[in-house]
Write a protein that holds these residues in place. Structure first.
Motif, PDB file in Angstrom:
ATOM      1  N   VAL A   1       0.775  -1.263   0.141  1.00  0.00           N
ATOM      2  CA  VAL A   1      -0.047   0.136   0.026  1.00  0.00           C
ATOM      3  C   VAL A   1       0.858   1.316  -0.093  1.00  0.00           C
ATOM      4  N   GLN A   2       2.246   1.204  -0.042  1.00  0.00           N
ATOM      5  CA  GLN A   2       3.003   2.239   0.234  1.00  0.00           C
ATOM      6  C   GLN A   2       3.944   2.503  -0.910  1.00  0.00           C
ATOM      7  N   ASN A   3       4.167   1.663  -1.742  1.00  0.00           N
ATOM      8  CA  ASN A   3       4.914   1.783  -2.837  1.00  0.00           C
ATOM      9  C   ASN A   3       4.342   1.395  -4.206  1.00  0.00           C
ATOM     10  N   SER A   4       4.965   1.768  -5.460  1.00  0.00           N
ATOM     11  CA  SER A   4       4.948   1.318  -6.577  1.00  0.00           C
ATOM     12  C   SER A   4       5.839   0.392  -6.862  1.00  0.00           C
ATOM     13  N   ASN A   5       5.201  -0.936  -7.197  1.00  0.00           N
ATOM     14  CA  ASN A   5       6.275  -2.207  -7.329  1.00  0.00           C
ATOM     15  C   ASN A   5       5.865  -2.553  -9.139  1.00  0.00           C
ATOM     16  N   TYR A   6       6.947  -3.067  -9.868  1.00  0.00           N
ATOM     17  CA  TYR A   6       7.008  -3.534 -11.107  1.00  0.00           C
ATOM     18  C   TYR A   6       7.799  -4.814 -11.019  1.00  0.00           C
ATOM     19  N   LEU A   7       7.081  -5.793 -11.709  1.00  0.00           N
ATOM     20  CA  LEU A   7       7.870  -7.022 -12.011  1.00  0.00           C
ATOM     21  C   LEU A   7       8.601  -6.748 -13.169  1.00  0.00           C
ATOM     22  N   LEU A   8       9.936  -7.021 -13.118  1.00  0.00           N
ATOM     23  CA  LEU A   8      10.948  -6.473 -14.223  1.00  0.00           C
ATOM     24  C   LEU A   8      11.698  -8.025 -14.707  1.00  0.00           C
ATOM     25  N   GLU A   9      11.644  -8.401 -15.794  1.00  0.00           N
ATOM     26  CA  GLU A   9      12.353  -9.300 -16.496  1.00  0.00           C
ATOM     27  C   GLU A   9      13.508  -8.945 -17.592  1.00  0.00           C
ATOM     28  N   THR A  10      14.793  -9.135 -17.225  1.00  0.00           N
ATOM     29  CA  THR A  10      15.942  -8.866 -17.947  1.00  0.00           C
ATOM     30  C   THR A  10      16.696 -10.273 -18.611  1.00  0.00           C
ATOM     31  N   SER A  11      17.328  -9.940 -19.194  1.00  0.00           N
ATOM     32  CA  SER A  11      18.215 -11.204 -19.952  1.00  0.00           C
ATOM     33  C   SER A  11      18.820 -11.913 -18.636  1.00  0.00           C
ATOM     34  N   ARG A  12      19.097 -11.125 -17.565  1.00  0.00           N
ATOM     35  CA  ARG A  12      19.783 -11.514 -16.374  1.00  0.00           C
ATOM     36  C   ARG A  12      19.034 -12.081 -15.187  1.00  0.00           C
TER      37      ARG A  12
ATOM     38  N   ARG B   1      15.087 -12.117 -12.933  1.00  0.00           N
ATOM     39  CA  ARG B   1      13.945 -11.312 -12.719  1.00  0.00           C
ATOM     40  C   ARG B   1      14.024 -10.420 -11.317  1.00  0.00           C
ATOM     41  N   PHE B   2      13.200  -9.450 -11.278  1.00  0.00           N
ATOM     42  CA  PHE B   2      13.566  -8.501 -10.402  1.00  0.00           C
ATOM     43  C   PHE B   2      12.193  -7.764  -9.924  1.00  0.00           C
ATOM     44  N   ILE B   3      12.208  -7.139  -8.694  1.00  0.00           N
ATOM     45  CA  ILE B   3      11.055  -6.216  -8.486  1.00  0.00           C
ATOM     46  C   ILE B   3      11.767  -4.698  -8.411  1.00  0.00           C
ATOM     47  N   LEU B   4      11.134  -3.740  -9.341  1.00  0.00           N
ATOM     48  CA  LEU B   4      11.627  -2.428  -9.082  1.00  0.00           C
ATOM     49  C   LEU B   4      10.635  -1.750  -8.213  1.00  0.00           C
ATOM     50  N   THR B   5      11.021  -0.967  -7.201  1.00  0.00           N
ATOM     51  CA  THR B   5      10.414  -0.490  -6.392  1.00  0.00           C
ATOM     52  C   THR B   5      10.343   0.994  -6.199  1.00  0.00           C
ATOM     53  N   LEU B   6       9.467   1.674  -6.328  1.00  0.00           N
ATOM     54  CA  LEU B   6       9.614   3.140  -6.189  1.00  0.00           C
ATOM     55  C   LEU B   6       8.806   3.604  -4.724  1.00  0.00           C
ATOM     56  N   TYR B   7       9.714   4.165  -4.029  1.00  0.00           N
ATOM     57  CA  TYR B   7       9.182   4.698  -2.486  1.00  0.00           C
ATOM     58  C   TYR B   7       8.263   5.739  -2.710  1.00  0.00           C
ATOM     59  N   GLU B   8       7.297   5.595  -2.578  1.00  0.00           N
ATOM     60  CA  GLU B   8       6.051   6.756  -2.206  1.00  0.00           C
ATOM     61  C   GLU B   8       6.302   7.437  -0.984  1.00  0.00           C
ATOM     62  N   HIS B   9       5.270   8.471  -0.592  1.00  0.00           N
ATOM     63  CA  HIS B   9       5.832   9.223   0.490  1.00  0.00           C
ATOM     64  C   HIS B   9       5.426   8.656   1.642  1.00  0.00           C
ATOM     65  N   LEU B  10       4.828   7.721   1.780  1.00  0.00           N
ATOM     66  CA  LEU B  10       4.324   7.062   2.949  1.00  0.00           C
ATOM     67  C   LEU B  10       5.644   6.255   3.721  1.00  0.00           C
ATOM     68  N   VAL B  11       6.454   5.871   2.723  1.00  0.00           N
ATOM     69  CA  VAL B  11       7.740   5.358   3.414  1.00  0.00           C
ATOM     70  C   VAL B  11       8.784   6.360   3.716  1.00  0.00           C
ATOM     71  N   ASP B  12       9.443   6.082   4.894  1.00  0.00           N
ATOM     72  CA  ASP B  12      10.335   6.843   5.654  1.00  0.00           C
ATOM     73  C   ASP B  12      11.629   6.822   4.706  1.00  0.00           C
ATOM     74  N   HIS B  13      11.822   7.957   3.734  1.00  0.00           N
ATOM     75  CA  HIS B  13      12.894   7.945   2.874  1.00  0.00           C
ATOM     76  C   HIS B  13      14.359   7.890   3.499  1.00  0.00           C
TER      77      HIS B  13
END
Lengths: 319, 319
Positions: free
Chosen positions: B34-45, B47-59
């Motif tokens: 509920v606090q971040n934007s998350n993407y499931l990312l696949e590359t040739s290396r 699989r990964f999760i890309l997380t963008l931290y929105e304002h609710l998380v303590d930066h």
């Protein structure tokens, strides 16, 4: 852009028990599409998309959509194939909703296509247009030209509140599309091939997705929809001849348009822009404030409509 | 449960240019957290999760969270590892937000755990508790016991509108946790290990995720949080001794609790239930109607609080 229906690991296991797909290795709700709940599912047999169809999709047409995409996959097009369960059924019911498991395809959607990407999209669209006639089962386009006057009547009154110029543009679009081209070829068409419905790796199309507006309609109208979706700036203010030329070159290499189809392109473009102007205006006026969906600006397509009203066939083809 | 920030394929390519991860093969926003934007990312290396931290998380604490999870991954725990770029940095900036790429781990979250799954979760929690002391960098728990009176003051007034019994339960929780256990072991703890933060394949834990409430606090308090999260019906009305016993057995096999820690469990459970009652009450009263987040019922944890107020240590251990 949300997951409307939460599917638990337990409910998923129940669904998978009807398939030869093994157990779930990973299962994540994905934020795609405005009409369905979608999950990315990995099992020991591969990766899939599980879609639950919410009320916005025409449930009665789901067997047709699934059969059409199976037809395209059989024809070798990069269209993800619906997976059949052990009884041979693709369409399921999960948590009271129609549902289907579809093969996963790699690729990402570009936001600002390059000419090379537009050409690849045009070529893929042409292959789709060349392969569709073999399907042989028609479906009326609920958002096609015969429906535009009624669609306009439902939203004209509120349109001025969005933009003072919007009602006049809608009226002009209705006038310009009243006499609709007769005798042009029809087949099963996508009618919603925006860049976000095309998966690519570099300049190669790896997936054509989201056929839930597919119907039987003019081939050249589908071309006009794709032109409207790919060849303008997002706000509709600027047409990009390089993208238009590349889209046309791609389509010409695989199916292409006849002289009659080309002559009709400006009018078909008015229709394509009118269709999205009308649905966006309706959604803008009727989307509740607490919806999980971001409203899209109707003016982005009303500006395209104004462009097509003054366009020549060569302008649409980027010449 | 949404993607707050849209990342285009072009923005992603810019981010990936700083890593040795190859190009994106697939990229999908996932509806998690509920606090971040998350993407499931696949590359040739991989699989990964890309997380963008929105304002609710303590930066300010992001470097600490990323270092802590790297510590756990180094210790061999099933904690997804933050990926470093070519400069050795895990923390990035993308579209004006802090961001990180984290390794993907397989597994699904169960909604209604079995005792075998609770035991596996307890064992994983014990391994976490056993490995944390080597980290050596403390972080105050912003939602820990010293903060509960102030948190209560901010939401007590509106609580009666949610449920007439809620204010009295909050007051009872505050009274019961005023004298907080002194001298019990502290270390870096998760403090939010709900079933949806544990990925499993069958009865095996494959991933412990979402450390964004991690802090330095009592080990036995973290155990109490996990007990509160795993061993009750969703509405908090029913405690399940079989799940509690299994959780305790799992933890006992890897770290376990001392006699002093066990004696404190009922009070720590009151605290754990109070912490979630308070944050849920606050969120219930302050979440705007157009938020993309589903509000969670504060009473689900207020009922647990009532249970802990009458519980014995053996009851918490499912004996």
């Amino acid at each position: 852009m949300a997951v409307y229906t939460q599917v638990s690991a337990e409910a998923l296991a129940g669904l998978l028990s009807g398939y030869d797909l093994g157990d779930a290795l990973s299962f994540k709700g994905i934020a795609e599409g405005v009409q369905n709940s979608n999950y990315l599912l990995e099992t020991s047999r591969g990766r899939f998309i599980l879609t639950l169809y919410e009320h916005l999709v025409d449930h009665a047409a789901l067997p047709w959509f699934l059969a059409l995409t199976t037809h395209f996959a059989d024809a070798g097009l990069p269209v993800p194939r619906p997976v059949r369960d052990r009884q041979g059924e693709a369409l399921q019911t999960l948590l009271g909703r129609p549902a289907a498991i579809i093969e996963f395809v790699s690729g990402v959607s570009v936001s600002t296509p390059t000419p090379a990407q537009a050409q690849a999209a045009g070529a893929a669209l042409g292959r789709l247009h060349g392969s569709a006639p073999g399907f042989g089962k028609a479906r009326e386009n609920d958002l096609g030209q015969p429906h535009w006057p009624a669609m306009a009547a439902r939203c004209l009154e509120g349109a001025a509140a969005i933009d003072p110029q919007l009602p006049a543009l809608i009226e002009a679009g209705l006038r310009a599309t009243r006499d609709w081209p007769a005798g042009l070829p029809t087949t099963e068409v996508h009618t919603d091939l925006f860049p976000d419905n095309v998966l690519m790796l570099g300049d190669t199309v790896t997936g054509l997705i989201d056929f839930y507006f597919a119907a039987t309609d003019l081939v050249a109208y589908d071309y006009a929809v794709t032109h409207a979706a790919w060849c303008f700036s997002a706000d509709g203010r600027d047409h990009d001849p390089a993208l238009a030329s590349a889209l046309a070159a791609g389509h010409a290499g695989t199916r292409g348009l006849s002289a009659d189809e080309i002559a009709a392109l400006p009018q078909l473009g008015v229709g394509a822009a009118l269709r999205f102007t009308l649905t966006r205006t309706h959604d803008w006026l009727n989307t509740p404030a607490d919806a999980l969906v971001t409203r899209k600006d109707p003016m982005a397509f009303a500006r395209r409509l104004a462009w097509y009203l003054k366009a020549t066939p060569n302008m649409v083809l980027g010449r």
